[in-house]
Design an enzyme around this catalytic site. Structure first.
Site, PDB file in Angstrom:
ATOM      1  N   CYS A   1       0.811  -1.222   0.000  1.00  0.00           N
ATOM      2  CA  CYS A   1       0.000   0.000   0.000  1.00  0.00           C
ATOM      3  C   CYS A   1       0.844   1.271   0.000  1.00  0.00           C
ATOM      4  O   CYS A   1       0.365   2.341  -0.377  1.00  0.00           O
ATOM      5  CB  CYS A   1      -0.952   0.008   1.189  1.00  0.00           C
ATOM      6  SG  CYS A   1      -2.126  -1.367   1.181  1.00  0.00           S
TER       7      CYS A   1
ATOM      8  N   HIS B   1      -3.310   7.451   1.659  1.00  0.00           N
ATOM      9  CA  HIS B   1      -3.677   6.098   1.254  1.00  0.00           C
ATOM     10  C   HIS B   1      -5.078   5.820   1.760  1.00  0.00           C
ATOM     11  O   HIS B   1      -5.416   6.114   2.915  1.00  0.00           O
ATOM     12  CB  HIS B   1      -2.687   5.095   1.834  1.00  0.00           C
ATOM     13  CG  HIS B   1      -3.120   3.672   1.680  1.00  0.00           C
ATOM     14  ND1 HIS B   1      -3.554   3.159   0.480  1.00  0.00           N
ATOM     15  CD2 HIS B   1      -3.194   2.656   2.583  1.00  0.00           C
ATOM     16  CE1 HIS B   1      -3.879   1.891   0.643  1.00  0.00           C
ATOM     17  NE2 HIS B   1      -3.667   1.556   1.900  1.00  0.00           N
TER      18      HIS B   1
ATOM     19  N   ASN C   1      -9.859  -0.127  -0.572  1.00  0.00           N
ATOM     20  CA  ASN C   1      -8.399  -0.041  -0.505  1.00  0.00           C
ATOM     21  C   ASN C   1      -7.833  -0.631  -1.783  1.00  0.00           C
ATOM     22  O   ASN C   1      -7.867  -1.841  -1.988  1.00  0.00           O
ATOM     23  CB  ASN C   1      -7.899  -0.808   0.722  1.00  0.00           C
ATOM     24  CG  ASN C   1      -6.400  -0.750   0.891  1.00  0.00           C
ATOM     25  OD1 ASN C   1      -5.669  -0.344  -0.005  1.00  0.00           O
ATOM     26  ND2 ASN C   1      -5.919  -1.180   2.052  1.00  0.00           N
TER      27      ASN C   1
END
Length: 323
Positions: A113, A250, A280
């Site tokens: 990520c 993020h 996500n």
């Protein structure tokens, strides 16, 4: 004078297939209310059968090149952040290079990520070192291919997508008033390896594996480590939180994002939020959010943009950019 990397343009791509929380209720033991309360996620995009990470990356990169107004032939470096490459090797970035017709070199990087922040830092340093003049930085994921659709703690969290930016080197005075990437800050802590991982790979099981996560511990680390790296980025540039115009975080969990915004004393209308619609998307989440805010006019020339992310490793980082 110093060499800086300014962002000429950005682009994004999301698969057409949208899966809502209501859709997931028929597949796993979960509810829309449970997902929204814990994460803020309401829907995510899932790649179609046969739609590869390279396809998403090429689509986003093409739009970034169009927005930047530059030809693919002028790109001499591609850095692609992905956890879901088309193949174990060669680098998916080389497929993107062939499809676009760029020159120079192309490589993948893997920081889950945090991948886009890492990729941006790598491309920026290539430009500063004189090894590249124009670079494509891409975050692209078909993360749904790593999910165990029977594990309700993980399968509801992730989605697929891609985002890209075009960087160009230029000579700047070397102050915090410069346009472009002001600084990047990267960290990792291998002792936390087992908190967020995939239980497979070429050297272990010979299979792709599925995502496994200790959600509570990851949340705790995310809040502390992201707060620290945000402070580090601001201090490195002699800036106060009040100088940040936009937070582009993020997009993993709305509660984490809200916590960072509170620390910066940023109002919610200065935070670019896409987690509710995208879920996500790992390395793609920051460039997807960035492209949305640039193209809808929120982020304007001269704005200070703070990007931050944390992912498996654990790996985390921040980038401070003047648009």
């Amino acid at each position: 004078m110093v060499k800086r990397s300014r962002i000429l343009g950005c682009g994004s791509y999301l698969p057409a297939n949208v899966v809502t929380n209501r859709d997931l209720e028929s597949r796993v033991d979960t509810t829309d209310e449970w997902i929204v309360q814990r994460t803020g996620i309401k829907a995510r995009h899932i790649a179609a059968e046969g739609e590869l990470t390279s396809d998403l990356a090429v689509a986003a990169a093409t739009r970034a090149l169009e927005h930047a107004g530059v030809d693919a032939g002028s790109i001499d470096c591609i850095v692609l952040a992905t956890t879901t490459p088309d193949n174990t090797f060669p680098a998916t970035a080389t497929k993107v290079q062939a499809a676009l017709g760029t020159k120079g070199f192309a490589l993948d990087i893997q920081a889950v990520c945090a991948g886009f922040v890492y990729a941006l830092s790598i491309a920026d340093n290539f430009i500063r070192a004189g090894q590249a003049t124009r670079a494509l930085v891409i975050g692209a994921e078909t993360f749904s291919r790593l999910l165990d659709w029977k594990d309700r703690t993980t399968c509801v969290l992730f989605g697929d997508g891609a985002g890209a930016v075009v960087l160009e080197g230029y000579d700047a005075p070397g102050t915090s008033a410069d346009r472009g990437v002001l600084s990047t800050h990267l960290h990792s802590d291998g002792s936390t390896y087992g908190l967020l991982y995939v239980d497979g790979g070429p050297s272990t099981t010979g299979t792709t594996g599925h995502v496994r996560m200790n959600g509570q511990d990851v949340f705790r680390h995310a809040v502390s480590k992201l707060s620290s790296v945000v402070e580090e980025a601001l201090a490195a540039n002699g800036m106060e939180p009040s100088t940040v115009d936009w937070l582009v975080p993020h997009q993993a969990n709305q509660r984490i994002i809200d916590g960072i915004a509170r620390k910066l004393k940023l109002s919610t209308d200065k935070v670019v939020l896409t987690v509710d619609r995208h879920g996500n998307t790992s390395a793609a989440s920051i460039p997807l959010a960035l492209a949305e805010a640039v193209h809808d006019g929120r982020i304007k020339r001269g704005d200070v943009v703070l990007m931050e992310a944390i992912g498996g490793g654990l790996s985390w980082g921040a980038a401070l950019v003047r648009w």
